[in-house]
Design an enzyme around this catalytic site. Structure first.
Site, PDB file in Angstrom:
ATOM      1  N   ARG A  90       5.052   8.202  -6.842  1.00  0.00           N
ATOM      2  CA  ARG A  90       5.190   7.889  -8.270  1.00  0.00           C
ATOM      3  C   ARG A  90       4.976   9.101  -9.169  1.00  0.00           C
ATOM      4  O   ARG A  90       4.222  10.013  -8.835  1.00  0.00           O
ATOM      5  CB  ARG A  90       4.198   6.783  -8.653  1.00  0.00           C
ATOM      6  CG  ARG A  90       4.497   5.454  -7.986  1.00  0.00           C
ATOM      7  CD  ARG A  90       3.369   4.453  -8.191  1.00  0.00           C
ATOM      8  NE  ARG A  90       3.716   3.147  -7.641  1.00  0.00           N
ATOM      9  CZ  ARG A  90       3.541   2.806  -6.362  1.00  0.00           C
ATOM     10  NH1 ARG A  90       3.012   3.673  -5.515  1.00  0.00           N
ATOM     11  NH2 ARG A  90       3.884   1.602  -5.937  1.00  0.00           N
ATOM     12  N   HIS A 115       9.867   7.000  -5.892  1.00  0.00           N
ATOM     13  CA  HIS A 115      10.703   7.304  -4.721  1.00  0.00           C
ATOM     14  C   HIS A 115      12.093   7.845  -5.061  1.00  0.00           C
ATOM     15  O   HIS A 115      13.071   7.532  -4.376  1.00  0.00           O
ATOM     16  CB  HIS A 115      10.839   6.068  -3.835  1.00  0.00           C
ATOM     17  CG  HIS A 115       9.578   5.644  -3.165  1.00  0.00           C
ATOM     18  ND1 HIS A 115       8.537   6.501  -2.908  1.00  0.00           N
ATOM     19  CD2 HIS A 115       9.195   4.427  -2.677  1.00  0.00           C
ATOM     20  CE1 HIS A 115       7.558   5.832  -2.292  1.00  0.00           C
ATOM     21  NE2 HIS A 115       7.925   4.587  -2.146  1.00  0.00           N
ATOM     22  N   HIS A 186       9.832   6.560   4.827  1.00  0.00           N
ATOM     23  CA  HIS A 186       9.053   5.354   4.527  1.00  0.00           C
ATOM     24  C   HIS A 186       9.141   4.379   5.710  1.00  0.00           C
ATOM     25  O   HIS A 186       9.516   3.211   5.533  1.00  0.00           O
ATOM     26  CB  HIS A 186       9.580   4.706   3.250  1.00  0.00           C
ATOM     27  CG  HIS A 186       8.551   3.947   2.480  1.00  0.00           C
ATOM     28  ND1 HIS A 186       7.731   3.004   3.060  1.00  0.00           N
ATOM     29  CD2 HIS A 186       8.202   3.994   1.160  1.00  0.00           C
ATOM     30  CE1 HIS A 186       6.942   2.494   2.135  1.00  0.00           C
ATOM     31  NE2 HIS A 186       7.203   3.088   0.964  1.00  0.00           N
ATOM     32  N   ASP A 260      -2.945   1.354  -0.584  1.00  0.00           N
ATOM     33  CA  ASP A 260      -1.700   1.985  -1.015  1.00  0.00           C
ATOM     34  C   ASP A 260      -2.102   3.266  -1.728  1.00  0.00           C
ATOM     35  O   ASP A 260      -1.871   3.436  -2.924  1.00  0.00           O
ATOM     36  CB  ASP A 260      -0.893   1.053  -1.925  1.00  0.00           C
ATOM     37  CG  ASP A 260       0.517   1.563  -2.174  1.00  0.00           C
ATOM     38  OD1 ASP A 260       0.912   2.560  -1.543  1.00  0.00           O
ATOM     39  OD2 ASP A 260       1.225   0.971  -3.005  1.00  0.00           O
ATOM     40  N   GLU A 325       3.164   7.856   5.122  1.00  0.00           N
ATOM     41  CA  GLU A 325       4.176   8.667   4.442  1.00  0.00           C
ATOM     42  C   GLU A 325       3.604  10.064   4.174  1.00  0.00           C
ATOM     43  O   GLU A 325       2.826  10.262   3.251  1.00  0.00           O
ATOM     44  CB  GLU A 325       4.580   7.995   3.133  1.00  0.00           C
ATOM     45  CG  GLU A 325       5.080   6.563   3.300  1.00  0.00           C
ATOM     46  CD  GLU A 325       4.972   5.787   2.005  1.00  0.00           C
ATOM     47  OE1 GLU A 325       5.613   6.200   1.011  1.00  0.00           O
ATOM     48  OE2 GLU A 325       4.240   4.785   1.961  1.00  0.00           O
TER      49      GLU A 325
END
Length: 360
Positions: A90, A115, A186, A260, A325
């Site tokens: 982001r 992304h 991802h 996350d 990731e």
């Protein structure tokens, strides 16, 4: 057209073959000398199959994806096991400054950029070159102004599938004008194997070679702090079940609806290839290790996965996969003390990530 037919996954190359705006899509399968397979589509660099054995030799697919191109084109789960860029993760308000100029990017995650935008690398039809049964190279060019970014960027990703069941991804990029870049894949890993429904990852044992992580606000943008994992639910320095603390009364877990968050990989020097993650599934005995040259590793526990159909009629569900990731830190262009993501003309972006599958 693809030359190697997948034997283990049940995928049909013809279900991935289309011509879109003059470019052809296909399914490419890498097979190592042990007979294990990885399948890759040149639409988005999607990986719909990684076929590896469990502790008893039973082979299963350990990555979530779709078994036909139409499902990818629908965009219901646009980043499902695809390449990501030119900006992974982001950027706050989709804005950053470069050389005194402010750039406004596409806003596709609430008020933030995510992304690379709606037409990022996950939605590109890459030029594919399979140079052998264990190697595939994907190339693409993102034009100047694409999704609001400066600079034309030429990107190449090399996939290698070794006889030790290592999937090596090496990324290269150049630009004709100063820009920012942050590439990753991802992949949604389900080590027990996709099933109907696919089991959650909550009982899998996770170990991360990371002493620090980046806390986030309620929109998943880093606050700018760099915090120790010690004494928090984010401490995976020794193996523990993913689900052990995921529902703890913790503001950060609430902000991410689970894990996350970007972790800072322990390294002795910048760009060193190091072990960042070890994930063990007690039921199947499968082990996944992730090595990377990148400074950060985003841990995402599939908190927003929903009940939808993946390969071969199997079902996904919330937290039925986990993502590792490898990347630079989220919102880096707005945090000068984060490692730089600026790419200049004459420079070459390069990073390497390895996903290695073994059994315990």
């Amino acid at each position: 057209m693809s030359t190697i037919q997948p034997k283990l996954s049940g995928l049909k190359p013809e279900n991935f073959q289309k011509e879109i705006k003059g470019k052809k899509t296909d399914l490419y399968t890498l097979v190592n000398n042990e007979g294990y397979e990885v399948s890759i589509c040149n639409y988005g660099g999607a990986i719909p199959a990684i076929m590896v054995p469990d502790q008893n030799g039973k082979v299963a697919n350990v990555i979530q994806g779709f078994d036909n191109l139409d499902e990818y084109l629908k965009g219901n789960e646009p980043f499902l096991s695809t390449l990501i860029g030119r900006w992974g993760n982001r950027i706050c308000d989709g804005k950053f400054q470069l050389n005194g100029k402010e750039y406004q990017l596409a806003l596709n995650n609430g008020k933030n950029h995510l992304h690379g935008g709606p037409t990022g690398l996950h939605a590109q039809i890459w030029d594919a070159y399979q140079t052998g049964p264990q190697n595939l190279t994907l190339n693409t060019i993102l034009p100047y102004g694409h999704e609001g970014f400066s600079g034309e960027v030429k990107i190449s990703v090399e996939f290698t599938w070794t006889d030790d069941n290592e999937l090596i991804l090496e990324y290269f990029a150049t630009t004709n004008k100063k820009t920012i870049i942050n590439l990753t894949h991802h992949a949604f890993f389900s080590l027990q194997g996709i099933d109907n429904p696919t089991s959650t990852v909550l009982d899998q044992l996770l170990e991360m070679n990371c002493d620090f992580y980046l806390p986030i606000d309620e929109t998943s943008i880093p606050t700018g702090e760099i915090l120790k994992v010690e004494g928090t639910p984010f401490d995976f320095r020794t193996p523990k079940a993913i689900g052990q603390d995921i529902e703890a009364d913790n503001e950060q877990l609430k902000n991410g609806s689970g894990y996350d968050h970007n972790y800072i990989c322990n390294k002795r020097e910048v760009g060193e290839l190091t072990l960042a993650v070890r994930l063990t599934d007690p039921k199947s005995g499968r082990v996944l290790e992730a090595y990377t040259t990148e400074p950060g590793m985003q841990l995402y526990t599939g908190n927003f996965l929903s009940d939808f159909t993946i390969q071969n009629g199997c079902k996904s569900q919330k937290r039925s996969a986990v993502c590792f990731e490898a990347q630079h830190f989220p919102d880096s262009p707005n945090r000068p003390y984060f490692p730089s993501t600026v790419l200049k003309p004459g420079e070459k972006y390069n990073q390497k990530t390895i996903y290695k599958f073994t059994t315990k």
